[in-house]
Design a protein around this motif. Structure first.
Motif, PDB file in Angstrom:
ATOM      1  N   ASP A 100       0.849  -1.190   0.000  1.00  0.00           N
ATOM      2  CA  ASP A 100       0.000   0.000   0.000  1.00  0.00           C
ATOM      3  C   ASP A 100       0.887   1.242   0.000  1.00  0.00           C
ATOM      4  O   ASP A 100       1.904   1.278   0.685  1.00  0.00           O
ATOM      5  N   LYS A 101       0.494   2.253  -0.775  1.00  0.00           N
ATOM      6  CA  LYS A 101       1.312   3.459  -0.888  1.00  0.00           C
ATOM      7  C   LYS A 101       1.575   4.091   0.479  1.00  0.00           C
ATOM      8  O   LYS A 101       2.635   4.629   0.732  1.00  0.00           O
ATOM      9  N   GLU A 119       1.187  -1.326  -6.504  1.00  0.00           N
ATOM     10  CA  GLU A 119       1.075  -0.371  -5.399  1.00  0.00           C
ATOM     11  C   GLU A 119      -0.388   0.005  -5.252  1.00  0.00           C
ATOM     12  O   GLU A 119      -1.007   0.522  -6.185  1.00  0.00           O
ATOM     13  N   ALA A 122      -2.555   4.092  -5.199  1.00  0.00           N
ATOM     14  CA  ALA A 122      -1.384   4.818  -5.690  1.00  0.00           C
ATOM     15  C   ALA A 122      -1.682   6.273  -6.034  1.00  0.00           C
ATOM     16  O   ALA A 122      -0.779   7.111  -6.018  1.00  0.00           O
ATOM     17  N   THR A 155       4.016  -1.233 -10.515  1.00  0.00           N
ATOM     18  CA  THR A 155       5.320  -0.570 -10.372  1.00  0.00           C
ATOM     19  C   THR A 155       6.457  -1.401 -10.947  1.00  0.00           C
ATOM     20  O   THR A 155       7.555  -0.915 -11.119  1.00  0.00           O
ATOM     21  N   LYS A 170       2.873   5.857 -15.503  1.00  0.00           N
ATOM     22  CA  LYS A 170       2.519   4.759 -14.612  1.00  0.00           C
ATOM     23  C   LYS A 170       1.875   3.661 -15.440  1.00  0.00           C
ATOM     24  O   LYS A 170       1.050   3.944 -16.311  1.00  0.00           O
TER      25      LYS A 170
END
Lengths: 210, 323
Positions: A100-101, A119, A122, A155, A170
């Motif tokens: 988790d971010k 992630e 995000a 990621t 992204k």
């Protein structure tokens, strides 16, 4: 060819929305098939394809692991080549590794069949959720409306994973053989092109064992 | 289209455009706000007052937590004015859990709502569990980027709140009573009216539809959309009195999209098992075998004793503006 039989994992999330988009895709492709919500291992055993919908990945992971049977059945079927698509929470479920971010490591159950690192959350919290036009070369020049709701991003990908769509540097959609995963919600757009892409994979799979 | 996008406000202030490297993103649209509510479907949203309770909720499969200062049962006991939860607790819980966090503001209290939005809560509940701040009007929710959920005890209330910009409806029920009867009444009220609307729609009787909208005191467009869909145009949850897995199954069988549980979990003596059991019963609501297994996880002697909804000192469902 017999009618297609596609299941939407019916544990939690936008199950009906995925049923509708898949039905529409089948019609658009001039095919015949049934699309059902599945919650029991025996229902998953004879599917030609499975979609893991959007929702909360912790909840879906929690419930399919309660009696390990659903978890194991899905994992076996995917390993044996059954096409699967995951949107948002579904993408998280399919991934090898997730964090988790804000919170870091999470102790959730993952199917671990898609060679990516994800992630969660995000883009931030719900007020940061958004829609935007995405460029997806596989789908042609017309942009695809991406609906990102507390969305995850990818990621890291291994070499066997094709990047289907990047947005703002992204990675937000990937394909690995018979697995499609998006961090946005194609089932919430008017556009069924991604669901159609999945249905085509289901046809290929069905042809291969018929 | 899987989300109804009929909106009363053509240029909501809550919509924000932002430039990014590859074009533009749009936040706070009807699709993004209602879409968030759609992601909660088939799930259980649990009331919590502490970090510890929030963690139990997440671990047992809650789809989101609703942060309050006091559980509805304790609001009844304490009396006085019930306000929004402390921001400190909200922030502490945010730092510990990965699932969405919702919080309640008082009906009509725009400043509490703005404060919750700036704290970053994922959804705001303009709730009759707290003491209403405005007896005349609700919040104009189109001004917010954060989605709202509102309570309703009948179709008129539900559609008025949707007109004001809410992205999700829940029944009012009678919170903190452990008694499902009022929630059942509210669900059936809504369902029966929608059934009538839909049959008028199928008869193509526009005049009857507009008469219906005059009766309900809501716009014709929204009534027509509801009639066409044969359901509310936003996600509809049950709330107010869910105490056992069987309660969860009952309201899901009436067509609710998911469940809020308030005092039913953390005012019971077996919160962890009960939370898990209610989650299970919500997913498998139509499978009596699973409901039986879920019900086995809880001990009826440990359920919230509950209150008779007829002799309540405070009927929360009657609070707030009448229109």
């Amino acid at each position: 060819m017999n009618e297609l039989k596609i299941g939407i994992l019916g544990i939690q999330g936008d199950i009906e929305e995925n049923i509708n988009s898949t039905k529409e895709s089948i019609t658009n492709l001039n095919l015949k098939g049934t699309v059902i919500s599945v919650r029991h291992p025996e229902e998953i055993k004879n599917l030609d394809g499975l979609i893991l919908p959007g929702g909360e990945s912790t909840v879906i992971g929690n419930l399919i692991s309660l009696n390990g049977q659903i978890f194991q059945t899905i994992k076996n079927r995917i390993s044996n080549g059954m096409p699967v698509m995951g949107t948002c929470a579904g993408l998280i479920m399919l991934s090898k590794k997730v964090y988790d971010k804000f919170i870091g490591q999470t102790k959730q159950q993952l199917l671990g069949v898609l060679d990516i690192v994800v992630e969660r959350n995000a883009f931030g919290r719900q007020h940061n959720s958004f829609e935007t036009n995405l460029k997806i070369p596989t789908l042609g020049p017309v942009p695809f409306k991406g609906v990102f709701i507390r969305a995850p991003i990818i990621t890291n990908v291994q070499d066997n994973v094709d990047i289907m769509c990047s947005f703002d540097n992204k990675i937000v959609a990937v394909i690995q053989d018979h697995i499609i995963a998006t961090s946005f919600h194609p089932e919430l757009s008017l556009d069924t092109r991604i669901h159609e892409l999945f249905v085509k994979k289901v046809i290929d799979f069905k042809k291969s064992y018929n | 289209m899987n989300i109804s996008l009929v909106a009363t406000e053509s240029e909501p202030k809550g919509i924000k455009f932002k430039d990014v490297k590859e074009g533009q993103i749009v936040q706070g649209t009807t699709l993004v706000k209602r879409g968030f509510a759609h992601m909660q479907k088939h799930g259980v949203i649990m009331d919590v007052t502490t970090v510890e309770q929030a963690q139990i909720a997440e671990d047992s499969g809650a789809v989101a937590v609703m942060v309050l200062d006091k559980l509805p049962y304790d609001v009844r006991k304490a009396g006085g004015v019930a306000r929004t939860a402390s921001i400190k607790i909200i922030e502490q819980i945010m730092d510990e859990i990965t699932i969405p966090l919702m919080a309640k503001c008082r009906i009509g209290h725009i400043s509490e709502a703005k404060m919750l939005e700036s704290a970053g809560v994922d959804m705001i509940d303009e709730s009759e569990v707290l003491t209403p701040a405005d007896e005349e009007s609700h919040i104009w929710k189109w001004d917010f980027t954060t989605p709202f959920v509102n309570g309703a005890k009948n179709l008129a209330e539900a559609l008025r709140r949707i007109e004001e910009g809410t992205s999700m409806i829940r029944t009012k029920g009678e919170p903190g009573t452990g008694n499902i009867a009022e929630a059942v009444r509210h669900i059936k009220n809504v369902n029966n009216d929608i059934r009538k609307l839909n049959s008028i729609y199928r008869d193509n009787d526009d005049l009857e539809l507009i008469k219906f909208s005059r009766d309900l005191k809501v716009s014709y467009n929204l009534v027509k959309e509801t009639a066409r869909l044969a359901r509310l145009p936003v996600v509809n949850f049950a709330a107010g009195g869910v105490a056992t897995p069987a309660d969860a199954s009952l309201v899901m069988n009436y067509g609710c999209d998911g469940i809020f549980v308030g005092s039913g979990i953390f005012k019971a003596e077996d919160p962890e098992q009960r939370a898990r059991a209610i989650v299970l019963a919500t997913t498998y609501y139509d499978d009596p075998k699973v409901i039986k297994e879920a019900q086995k996880l809880v001990d009826e002697k440990k359920s919230l004793l509950g209150l008779d909804t007829k002799n309540l000192e405070l009927r929360m469902q009657e609070r707030g503006p009448s229109i």
